[in-house]
Design an enzyme around this catalytic site. Structure first.
Site, PDB file in Angstrom:
ATOM      1  CB  CYS A 181      -0.939  -0.006   1.205  1.00 21.31           C
ATOM      2  SG  CYS A 181      -2.317  -1.162   1.021  1.00 21.31           S
ATOM      3  CE  LYS A 208      -4.538   3.762  -0.743  1.00 18.28           C
ATOM      4  NZ  LYS A 208      -5.504   3.573   0.368  1.00 18.28           N
ATOM      5  CG  HIS A 226      -8.494  -8.872 -16.994  1.00 19.42           C
ATOM      6  ND1 HIS A 226      -8.798  -9.438 -18.213  1.00 19.42           N
ATOM      7  CD2 HIS A 226      -7.795  -7.743 -17.263  1.00 19.42           C
ATOM      8  CE1 HIS A 226      -8.306  -8.673 -19.183  1.00 19.42           C
ATOM      9  NE2 HIS A 226      -7.698  -7.636 -18.628  1.00 19.42           N
ATOM     10  CG  ASP A 267      -9.066  -1.214   5.612  1.00 16.51           C
ATOM     11  OD1 ASP A 267      -9.407  -0.105   5.155  1.00 16.51           O
ATOM     12  OD2 ASP A 267      -8.842  -2.193   4.878  1.00 16.51           O
TER      13      ASP A 267
END
Length: 352
Positions: free
Chosen positions: A17, A20, A140, A227
Protein backbone atom coordinates in the site's frame (compact mmCIF):
# COMPACT_ATOMS: atom_id res chain seq x y z
CA UNK A 1 16.00 -17.82 -12.75
CA UNK A 2 14.69 -19.94 -9.90
CA UNK A 3 12.08 -18.76 -7.43
CA UNK A 4 14.75 -18.73 -4.73
CA UNK A 5 17.00 -16.27 -6.60
CA UNK A 6 14.24 -13.81 -7.57
CA UNK A 7 13.58 -10.81 -5.34
CA UNK A 8 10.14 -9.61 -6.34
CA UNK A 9 10.53 -6.31 -4.52
CA UNK A 10 13.35 -5.36 -6.90
CA UNK A 11 10.86 -5.36 -9.78
CA UNK A 12 8.60 -2.71 -8.24
CA UNK A 13 9.12 0.95 -7.44
CA UNK A 14 6.65 0.79 -4.54
CA UNK A 15 5.82 -1.76 -1.88
CA UNK A 16 2.30 -2.85 -0.99
CA UNK A 17 0.00 0.00 0.00
CA UNK A 18 3.05 2.27 0.02
CA UNK A 19 2.53 2.63 -3.74
CA UNK A 20 -0.85 4.31 -3.25
CA UNK A 21 -1.19 7.81 -4.66
CA UNK A 22 -0.79 10.46 -1.95
CA UNK A 23 -4.08 11.76 -0.47
CA UNK A 24 -3.63 15.30 -1.79
CA UNK A 25 -2.94 14.09 -5.33
CA UNK A 26 -5.77 11.56 -5.20
CA UNK A 27 -8.24 14.32 -4.32
CA UNK A 28 -7.23 16.17 -7.50
CA UNK A 29 -7.68 13.03 -9.59
CA UNK A 30 -11.12 12.03 -8.34
CA UNK A 31 -12.52 15.56 -8.13
CA UNK A 32 -15.24 16.20 -10.66
CA UNK A 33 -17.62 19.00 -11.55
CA UNK A 34 -19.94 16.60 -13.36
CA UNK A 35 -23.26 16.01 -11.60
CA UNK A 36 -23.37 12.67 -9.80
CA UNK A 37 -26.23 10.38 -10.78
CA UNK A 38 -28.55 9.87 -7.84
CA UNK A 39 -29.27 6.24 -7.01
CA UNK A 40 -31.22 5.73 -3.79
CA UNK A 41 -29.99 2.14 -3.54
CA UNK A 42 -26.33 3.24 -3.44
CA UNK A 43 -25.80 3.56 0.31
CA UNK A 44 -22.07 4.35 0.10
CA UNK A 45 -20.38 5.68 -3.02
CA UNK A 46 -18.01 8.38 -4.26
CA UNK A 47 -19.45 11.06 -2.01
CA UNK A 48 -17.41 9.74 0.92
CA UNK A 49 -13.85 8.46 1.30
CA UNK A 50 -14.93 5.05 2.52
CA UNK A 51 -13.39 1.62 2.01
CA UNK A 52 -15.97 0.15 -0.39
CA UNK A 53 -19.18 0.86 -2.27
CA UNK A 54 -22.38 -0.44 -0.70
CA UNK A 55 -25.60 -1.21 -2.59
CA UNK A 56 -28.99 -1.85 -1.00
CA UNK A 57 -30.29 -5.29 -2.07
CA UNK A 58 -33.84 -4.42 -1.00
CA UNK A 59 -34.20 -7.23 1.53
CA UNK A 60 -32.54 -5.68 4.57
CA UNK A 61 -29.06 -6.60 3.36
CA UNK A 62 -26.53 -4.78 1.20
CA UNK A 63 -23.83 -5.75 -1.27
CA UNK A 64 -20.32 -4.52 -0.46
CA UNK A 65 -18.03 -4.26 -3.48
CA UNK A 66 -14.37 -3.25 -3.50
CA UNK A 67 -11.05 -3.74 -5.25
CA UNK A 68 -7.43 -3.41 -4.16
CA UNK A 69 -4.11 -4.33 -5.75
CA UNK A 70 -0.46 -3.35 -5.55
CA UNK A 71 3.14 -4.27 -6.29
CA UNK A 72 5.20 -6.72 -4.18
CA UNK A 73 5.91 -5.89 -0.55
CA UNK A 74 7.84 -9.17 0.02
CA UNK A 75 10.06 -11.29 -2.22
CA UNK A 76 8.30 -14.64 -1.74
CA UNK A 77 5.57 -14.94 -4.42
CA UNK A 78 3.25 -17.11 -2.32
CA UNK A 79 3.42 -14.64 0.57
CA UNK A 80 2.89 -11.74 -1.84
CA UNK A 81 -0.31 -13.39 -3.04
CA UNK A 82 -1.50 -13.99 0.50
CA UNK A 83 -0.79 -10.41 1.57
CA UNK A 84 -2.48 -8.81 -1.43
CA UNK A 85 -5.55 -11.00 -0.99
CA UNK A 86 -5.86 -10.33 2.75
CA UNK A 87 -5.49 -6.61 2.12
CA UNK A 88 -8.28 -6.57 -0.49
CA UNK A 89 -10.69 -8.63 1.61
CA UNK A 90 -10.09 -6.28 4.55
CA UNK A 91 -12.27 -3.59 2.95
CA UNK A 92 -15.33 -5.81 3.36
CA UNK A 93 -14.56 -6.49 7.01
CA UNK A 94 -14.01 -2.75 7.53
CA UNK A 95 -17.64 -2.13 6.52
CA UNK A 96 -18.85 -4.71 9.07
CA UNK A 97 -19.56 -7.31 6.39
CA UNK A 98 -18.69 -10.86 5.39
CA UNK A 99 -16.92 -11.56 2.07
CA UNK A 100 -18.65 -13.96 -0.34
CA UNK A 101 -16.60 -14.10 -3.57
CA UNK A 102 -13.41 -12.70 -5.14
CA UNK A 103 -11.83 -12.42 -8.57
CA UNK A 104 -8.15 -11.84 -9.21
CA UNK A 105 -6.32 -8.89 -10.78
CA UNK A 106 -2.87 -9.80 -12.11
CA UNK A 107 -0.31 -7.73 -13.95
CA UNK A 108 2.88 -9.58 -14.89
CA UNK A 109 6.10 -8.61 -16.70
CA UNK A 110 6.17 -11.79 -18.78
CA UNK A 111 9.54 -10.97 -20.38
CA UNK A 112 11.20 -10.48 -16.98
CA UNK A 113 9.61 -13.03 -14.65
CA UNK A 114 8.65 -16.68 -15.29
CA UNK A 115 5.00 -17.66 -15.43
CA UNK A 116 5.45 -20.21 -12.64
CA UNK A 117 6.25 -17.36 -10.24
CA UNK A 118 2.92 -15.75 -11.13
CA UNK A 119 1.25 -19.10 -10.49
CA UNK A 120 2.68 -19.09 -6.96
CA UNK A 121 1.26 -15.60 -6.40
CA UNK A 122 -2.18 -16.86 -7.40
CA UNK A 123 -1.81 -19.86 -5.11
CA UNK A 124 -1.16 -17.49 -2.22
CA UNK A 125 -4.29 -15.56 -3.13
CA UNK A 126 -6.33 -18.78 -3.21
CA UNK A 127 -4.99 -19.80 0.20
CA UNK A 128 -6.20 -16.60 1.86
CA UNK A 129 -9.55 -16.75 0.07
CA UNK A 130 -9.97 -20.27 1.41
CA UNK A 131 -9.14 -19.02 4.91
CA UNK A 132 -11.81 -16.35 4.50
CA UNK A 133 -14.25 -19.02 3.33
CA UNK A 134 -14.75 -17.65 -0.18
CA UNK A 135 -13.89 -18.84 -3.71
CA UNK A 136 -11.37 -17.11 -5.95
CA UNK A 137 -13.72 -17.45 -8.88
CA UNK A 138 -11.81 -15.97 -11.82
CA UNK A 139 -10.03 -12.79 -12.77
CA UNK A 140 -8.16 -10.80 -15.39
CA UNK A 141 -4.47 -10.54 -16.29
CA UNK A 142 -2.30 -8.19 -18.36
CA UNK A 143 1.35 -7.96 -19.40
CA UNK A 144 2.64 -5.06 -17.29
CA UNK A 145 6.05 -3.44 -16.60
CA UNK A 146 5.87 -4.38 -12.90
CA UNK A 147 4.26 -7.30 -11.04
CA UNK A 148 0.82 -6.39 -9.68
CA UNK A 149 -1.67 -8.53 -7.79
CA UNK A 150 -4.91 -7.99 -5.95
CA UNK A 151 -8.58 -8.86 -5.81
CA UNK A 152 -12.00 -7.51 -6.51
CA UNK A 153 -14.16 -8.67 -3.61
CA UNK A 154 -17.89 -8.73 -2.95
CA UNK A 155 -19.46 -9.13 0.47
CA UNK A 156 -22.78 -8.92 2.28
CA UNK A 157 -23.89 -7.02 5.37
CA UNK A 158 -27.16 -6.47 7.20
CA UNK A 159 -27.86 -2.79 6.62
CA UNK A 160 -28.38 -2.27 10.35
CA UNK A 161 -24.79 -3.51 10.91
CA UNK A 162 -23.17 -1.45 8.15
CA UNK A 163 -20.18 0.56 9.40
CA UNK A 164 -18.88 3.67 7.67
CA UNK A 165 -15.85 5.85 8.30
CA UNK A 166 -17.75 9.14 8.70
CA UNK A 167 -20.31 8.32 11.39
CA UNK A 168 -18.30 8.73 14.60
CA UNK A 169 -19.80 10.74 17.46
CA UNK A 170 -18.42 13.24 19.93
CA UNK A 171 -17.20 11.42 23.05
CA UNK A 172 -16.45 8.14 21.26
CA UNK A 173 -13.23 6.28 22.06
CA UNK A 174 -10.81 5.09 19.35
CA UNK A 175 -9.32 1.60 19.01
CA UNK A 176 -7.05 -0.21 16.55
CA UNK A 177 -6.55 -3.96 16.06
CA UNK A 178 -2.95 -4.23 14.82
CA UNK A 179 0.32 -2.47 15.70
CA UNK A 180 1.91 0.07 13.37
CA UNK A 181 5.18 -0.23 11.51
CA UNK A 182 4.88 -2.61 8.54
CA UNK A 183 5.87 0.18 6.14
CA UNK A 184 9.12 0.67 8.05
CA UNK A 185 9.82 -3.08 8.18
CA UNK A 186 9.11 -3.60 4.48
CA UNK A 187 11.47 -0.74 3.62
CA UNK A 188 14.15 -2.33 5.80
CA UNK A 189 13.61 -5.59 3.91
CA UNK A 190 13.99 -3.91 0.54
CA UNK A 191 17.28 -2.41 1.75
CA UNK A 192 18.49 -5.80 2.97
CA UNK A 193 18.55 -4.75 6.65
CA UNK A 194 15.53 -6.57 8.07
CA UNK A 195 16.33 -9.18 10.72
CA UNK A 196 14.74 -12.66 10.26
CA UNK A 197 12.64 -12.44 13.42
CA UNK A 198 11.18 -9.13 12.30
CA UNK A 199 10.45 -10.53 8.86
CA UNK A 200 8.41 -13.37 10.35
CA UNK A 201 6.41 -10.95 12.52
CA UNK A 202 5.81 -8.67 9.53
CA UNK A 203 4.51 -11.47 7.30
CA UNK A 204 2.27 -12.78 10.07
CA UNK A 205 0.63 -9.37 10.45
CA UNK A 206 0.40 -8.80 6.69
CA UNK A 207 -1.42 -12.10 6.15
CA UNK A 208 -3.77 -11.94 9.15
CA UNK A 209 -7.37 -11.39 8.06
CA UNK A 210 -9.35 -8.61 9.74
CA UNK A 211 -12.25 -11.00 10.39
CA UNK A 212 -13.09 -9.28 13.64
CA UNK A 213 -14.65 -6.49 11.58
CA UNK A 214 -17.70 -8.64 10.89
CA UNK A 215 -18.15 -9.20 14.63
CA UNK A 216 -17.65 -5.51 15.40
CA UNK A 217 -20.36 -4.81 12.85
CA UNK A 218 -22.84 -6.60 15.12
CA UNK A 219 -22.24 -4.11 17.95
CA UNK A 220 -24.44 -0.99 17.64
CA UNK A 221 -22.06 0.96 19.89
CA UNK A 222 -19.30 0.69 17.27
CA UNK A 223 -20.17 3.93 15.54
CA UNK A 224 -17.59 4.13 12.72
CA UNK A 225 -14.91 1.89 11.24
CA UNK A 226 -12.23 1.80 8.56
CA UNK A 227 -9.02 -0.09 7.91
CA UNK A 228 -5.55 1.47 8.12
CA UNK A 229 -3.75 1.17 4.80
CA UNK A 230 -1.63 3.35 2.53
CA UNK A 231 -2.37 6.74 4.11
CA UNK A 232 -1.20 5.55 7.52
CA UNK A 233 -3.04 5.78 10.82
CA UNK A 234 -2.97 9.57 10.64
CA UNK A 235 -4.44 9.75 7.15
CA UNK A 236 -7.32 7.39 7.86
CA UNK A 237 -8.01 9.03 11.23
CA UNK A 238 -8.21 12.40 9.48
CA UNK A 239 -10.77 10.93 7.05
CA UNK A 240 -12.83 9.69 10.00
CA UNK A 241 -12.63 12.96 11.94
CA UNK A 242 -13.27 15.17 8.92
CA UNK A 243 -16.15 13.06 7.64
CA UNK A 244 -17.74 13.04 11.08
CA UNK A 245 -17.29 16.78 11.65
CA UNK A 246 -15.10 16.21 14.72
CA UNK A 247 -11.55 16.50 16.02
CA UNK A 248 -9.66 13.40 17.16
CA UNK A 249 -7.32 13.41 20.14
CA UNK A 250 -4.69 10.71 19.67
CA UNK A 251 -2.95 9.22 22.73
CA UNK A 252 0.46 8.70 21.14
CA UNK A 253 2.04 6.63 23.90
CA UNK A 254 -0.90 4.19 23.80
CA UNK A 255 -0.43 3.26 20.14
CA UNK A 256 0.99 -0.29 19.70
CA UNK A 257 4.10 -0.59 17.51
CA UNK A 258 5.70 -3.72 16.02
CA UNK A 259 8.88 -4.93 17.69
CA UNK A 260 12.05 -3.59 16.10
CA UNK A 261 10.40 -0.70 14.29
CA UNK A 262 11.93 2.00 16.48
CA UNK A 263 15.41 0.52 15.91
CA UNK A 264 14.98 0.91 12.15
CA UNK A 265 13.62 4.42 12.58
CA UNK A 266 16.81 5.28 14.46
CA UNK A 267 18.65 4.34 11.24
CA UNK A 268 16.30 6.63 9.27
CA UNK A 269 14.68 3.72 7.46
CA UNK A 270 11.41 5.31 6.38
CA UNK A 271 9.28 4.66 3.26
CA UNK A 272 9.14 7.45 0.70
CA UNK A 273 5.34 7.31 0.97
CA UNK A 274 5.59 8.46 4.60
CA UNK A 275 6.84 11.85 3.42
CA UNK A 276 4.19 12.05 0.71
CA UNK A 277 1.49 11.26 3.23
CA UNK A 278 2.73 13.80 5.76
CA UNK A 279 3.01 16.55 3.17
CA UNK A 280 -0.62 15.91 2.19
CA UNK A 281 -2.16 16.44 5.63
CA UNK A 282 0.40 18.00 8.01
CA UNK A 283 -1.59 21.26 8.18
CA UNK A 284 -4.49 19.36 9.80
CA UNK A 285 -2.45 18.05 12.76
CA UNK A 286 -1.23 19.59 16.02
CA UNK A 287 1.33 18.04 18.39
CA UNK A 288 1.16 18.74 22.12
CA UNK A 289 3.97 18.91 24.66
CA UNK A 290 5.53 15.59 25.61
CA UNK A 291 5.16 13.88 22.23
CA UNK A 292 8.27 12.62 20.44
CA UNK A 293 7.47 14.57 17.29
CA UNK A 294 10.29 13.19 15.14
CA UNK A 295 9.27 9.61 15.89
CA UNK A 296 5.57 10.39 15.51
CA UNK A 297 6.26 11.97 12.12
CA UNK A 298 7.72 8.64 10.98
CA UNK A 299 5.11 6.34 12.57
CA UNK A 300 1.73 8.01 12.18
CA UNK A 301 1.93 8.49 8.37
CA UNK A 302 3.68 5.11 7.89
CA UNK A 303 1.80 3.33 5.05
CA UNK A 304 0.23 0.12 6.34
CA UNK A 305 -0.53 -2.84 4.12
CA UNK A 306 -3.46 -4.90 5.45
CA UNK A 307 -3.23 -2.79 8.58
CA UNK A 308 -5.58 -3.13 11.49
CA UNK A 309 -9.06 -1.76 11.82
CA UNK A 310 -9.56 1.72 13.26
CA UNK A 311 -12.95 2.11 14.91
CA UNK A 312 -14.83 4.42 17.26
CA UNK A 313 -16.87 3.17 20.20
CA UNK A 314 -19.56 4.79 22.30
CA UNK A 315 -18.47 4.73 25.98
CA UNK A 316 -21.53 2.64 26.91
CA UNK A 317 -20.37 -0.11 24.54
CA UNK A 318 -16.83 -0.32 25.95
CA UNK A 319 -17.41 -3.51 27.95
CA UNK A 320 -18.92 -5.31 24.97
CA UNK A 321 -16.05 -4.32 22.66
CA UNK A 322 -13.36 -5.19 25.20
CA UNK A 323 -15.03 -8.55 25.80
CA UNK A 324 -15.03 -9.29 22.07
CA UNK A 325 -11.36 -8.37 21.69
CA UNK A 326 -10.40 -10.55 24.65
CA UNK A 327 -12.42 -13.48 23.29
CA UNK A 328 -10.38 -13.26 20.06
CA UNK A 329 -7.05 -13.21 21.94
CA UNK A 330 -6.53 -9.50 21.18
CA UNK A 331 -5.80 -8.33 24.73
CA UNK A 332 -3.05 -6.03 23.44
CA UNK A 333 -5.69 -3.81 21.83
CA UNK A 334 -8.23 -3.29 24.62
CA UNK A 335 -6.90 0.16 25.56
CA UNK A 336 -8.24 3.12 23.57
CA UNK A 337 -5.70 5.08 21.54
CA UNK A 338 -7.74 8.27 21.42
CA UNK A 339 -11.13 9.93 21.57
CA UNK A 340 -13.33 12.16 19.46
CA UNK A 341 -14.30 15.65 20.55
CA UNK A 342 -15.96 18.80 19.30
CA UNK A 343 -14.31 20.07 16.12
CA UNK A 344 -11.46 22.44 16.80
CA UNK A 345 -8.83 24.29 14.80
CA UNK A 346 -7.09 21.03 13.74
CA UNK A 347 -8.58 17.67 12.81
CA UNK A 348 -6.15 15.70 14.99
CA UNK A 349 -4.47 16.62 18.28
CA UNK A 350 -1.59 14.31 19.19
CA UNK A 351 -1.02 14.15 22.93
CA UNK A 352 1.35 12.03 24.97
Amino acid sequence: MSEQTIRLTQFSHGAGCGCKIAPQVLEQIVHTTSPMAVNPKLLVGNESKDDAAVYDMGNGSALITTTDFFMPIVDDPFDFGRIAAANAISDVYAMGGDPIVAIAILGWPVEKLPADIAARVLEGGRAICAEAGIPLAGGHSIDSPEPIFGLSVNGLVDIRNLKQNNTAREGDLLFITKPLGVGVLSTAQKRGELLPEHYDAMVKQLTTLNKIGASLGNIPGVTAMTDITGFGLMGHLIEMAEGSGLTAQLFYNSIPVLEGVRDYLAKRIVPDATYRNWNSYSNKVAFEKGVNVMEAFSLLPDPQTNGGLLFSVSPNAMDEVVGLLQSKGMDKFIEPIGKLEEKGEKLVRVSA
